[in-house]
Each structure stands twice: as C-alpha cells, then as structure tokens.
Design a protein around this motif. Structure first.
Motif, PDB file in Angstrom:
ATOM      1  N   MET A 127      -0.216  -1.973   5.219  1.00  0.00           N
ATOM      2  CA  MET A 127       0.178  -1.478   3.903  1.00  0.00           C
ATOM      3  C   MET A 127      -0.292  -0.047   3.711  1.00  0.00           C
ATOM      4  N   GLU A 129      -0.792   2.711   0.281  1.00  0.00           N
ATOM      5  CA  GLU A 129      -0.624   3.034  -1.144  1.00  0.00           C
ATOM      6  C   GLU A 129      -1.074   4.460  -1.377  1.00  0.00           C
ATOM      7  N   HIS A 131      -1.721   7.331  -4.544  1.00  0.00           N
ATOM      8  CA  HIS A 131      -1.862   7.593  -5.973  1.00  0.00           C
ATOM      9  C   HIS A 131      -2.428   8.994  -6.201  1.00  0.00           C
ATOM     10  N   SER A 140      -5.617   0.419  -4.702  1.00  0.00           N
ATOM     11  CA  SER A 140      -5.152   0.184  -6.069  1.00  0.00           C
ATOM     12  C   SER A 140      -5.097  -1.308  -6.361  1.00  0.00           C
ATOM     13  N   THR A 142      -2.609  -2.740  -7.633  1.00  0.00           N
ATOM     14  CA  THR A 142      -1.279  -3.157  -7.189  1.00  0.00           C
ATOM     15  C   THR A 142      -1.287  -3.501  -5.705  1.00  0.00           C
ATOM     16  N   ALA A 143      -1.959  -2.663  -4.900  1.00  0.00           N
ATOM     17  CA  ALA A 143      -2.046  -2.940  -3.465  1.00  0.00           C
ATOM     18  C   ALA A 143      -2.777  -4.251  -3.204  1.00  0.00           C
ATOM     19  N   ILE A 171      -5.036  -1.795   4.707  1.00  0.00           N
ATOM     20  CA  ILE A 171      -4.468  -1.000   3.623  1.00  0.00           C
ATOM     21  C   ILE A 171      -4.929   0.442   3.799  1.00  0.00           C
ATOM     22  N   ALA A 173      -5.253   3.676   1.920  1.00  0.00           N
ATOM     23  CA  ALA A 173      -5.239   4.177   0.543  1.00  0.00           C
ATOM     24  C   ALA A 173      -5.372   5.697   0.553  1.00  0.00           C
ATOM     25  N   HIS A 183       3.875   2.332  -3.056  1.00  0.00           N
ATOM     26  CA  HIS A 183       3.355   1.214  -2.272  1.00  0.00           C
ATOM     27  C   HIS A 183       4.373   0.816  -1.209  1.00  0.00           C
ATOM     28  N   LYS A 197       9.424  -0.821   0.045  1.00  0.00           N
ATOM     29  CA  LYS A 197       8.679   0.261  -0.603  1.00  0.00           C
ATOM     30  C   LYS A 197       9.045   0.352  -2.075  1.00  0.00           C
TER      31      LYS A 197
END
Length: 233
Positions: A127, A129, A131, A140, A142-143, A171, A173, A183, A197
């Motif tokens: 993943m 993410e 921001h 996050s 959300t992640a 993840i 980030a 994301h 996405k």
C-alpha cells in the motif's frame, strides 16, 4: 441543524462553508485555545481536531448529551473507552477514518478485491498513502482502515511501515506539500500488477461526508459507522 465545530483549522473551515451552504448554523467554533461555551446549544458536534484533543472533545459531547461525529485520527487506542462512554450515556457517536463518500465506496471495493485475491498467493499486496505535510499521524487512519479490510478478507495478519515479513502488509506513508490524500493498493506478481487507487482533489469530500453523517445521526442513539449512514451493509 445547529453544529458545534470542534477543531477550527483547515478542515473545520471547509466544514463550516459547506454546512452553511446546506442551511445549517454554526454555534461553536472551538480551537485548542478556546472553551466549550456554546456546545449546549448544538444539535450535533463535528470533531476534526488533533489526536491529543479528540478524547476530550468526544467525552465532553457524550457527557452533555450531544451527538458527535469524529474524523480525527491517531487516537484509536482509546476508541473502546469512547464506545463504552457512549453506551453508558445512551448517546450517539460516529467515528470515521475518512468521511468521504468516495473513500467509503473505495473501502468496499478494497474488501471485495482482497477477498477475490486471497485465492492467488502469487500476488503480494502493498500500500501507499500520500498526505500533506501538516498531517500528524502516519500511516493515515484511512490507510489503516484499508489494511484492516485486507486482513479481514485474506491471510495477511498485520501491517507495517518497515520491510514486511510473510503475511505482513507494507504501507509506504509519504508526506508531500498540498496533497489532500491519495491511497493506492497494489497486488504485484512476477508478471503483472493490479492497482486500485483513490485520489482526493480537495477537502470538500471529507467535509460533505461528515455533514451528511451529522444530519443522519441527529435523533439516533448508539455507535455507528459510515456503513450505516450510506447503507453499505
């Protein structure tokens, strides 16, 4: 509807603008330096503050019989305490790692894809993410919600920000100036990559979703989620 805004930063100001456009009234604009004066006049409170203030804000609402929406992330070690307080006070509470309507549809897509991909172990999931640089927590909320969705529908059992071991979701980030939120989920094999996405273009989607949730919550009792608001169950 009379709304108390708990947190009056960039998100709070966007929520205010959209709430006024929808015909609502703002009765409290609380920053970290101000008091809760005016909270008693609210029909509902919307908390987009900072992790260190979230529990205090939510508790104040529940102790005073004010339904509360919280979109603040980074405080979830105390989430069960807030659920218990809501039940004790017979209150109303919604926490969401992301109130965007599009993101909540993306959550459902992520769950479905994870369940489908669990049969094909040649694919490894990762993943990413991204921001804005003012976001305090990483990864996050959300992640984390997306990772939990994968874990619940596959053989993965944990997420990590480091190099992953077997059955761990990595993840990545990133913090980049002026990025509202992006994301991505990648399923990668030796021969191809499947990617889904979600890209937020601005904060309006988060704000609108929180107001829709607030409109839905008024008059109800219990602990709910955006799945309830959007009837996604």
């Amino acid at each position: 509807m009379k709304i108390a805004l708990l947190g009056y930063g960039k998100m709070g100001k966007v929520i205010e603008r959209i709430a006024l456009e929808r015909g609502h009234e703002i009765v409290l604009r609380k920053s970290s330096a101000s008091s809760f004066d005016g909270l008693d006049n609210a029909d509902v409170a919307i908390d987009f503050s900072v992790p260190s203030s979230a529990v205090t804000n939510i508790s104040e609402c529940l102790n005073n019989g004010i339904p509360v929406i919280s979109g603040t992330t980074g405080w979830l070690e105390d989430y069960n305490k807030m659920v218990a307080l809501c039940e004790e006070k017979n209150g109303a509470f919604i926490y969401g790692s992301n109130f965007s309507l599009g993101v909540n549809l993306f959550f459902e897509l992520n769950n479905y894809l994870a369940k489908m991909m669990s049969k094909f172990n040649q694919y490894k999931v990762t993943m990413e993410e991204i921001h804005h640089t003012q976001k305090l927590d990483a990864p996050s909320g959300t992640a984390i919600s997306l990772a939990k969705g994968i874990i619940e529908n596959s053989d993965y059992n944990i997420w990590t920000l480091d190099n992953p071991n077997e059955n761990e979701i990595q993840i990545d980030a990133k913090r980049i100036e002026n990025v509202p939120g992006t994301h991505s989920i990648f399923y990668t094999s030796e021969v191809d990559t499947i990617e889904i996405k979600h890209t937020a273009h601005n904060r309006d989607g988060f704000a609108l979703g929180s107001i829709i949730a607030a409109e839905w919550l008024v008059g109800k009792k219990g602990v709910f989620s955006m799945k309830d608001v959007l009837e996604l169950e």
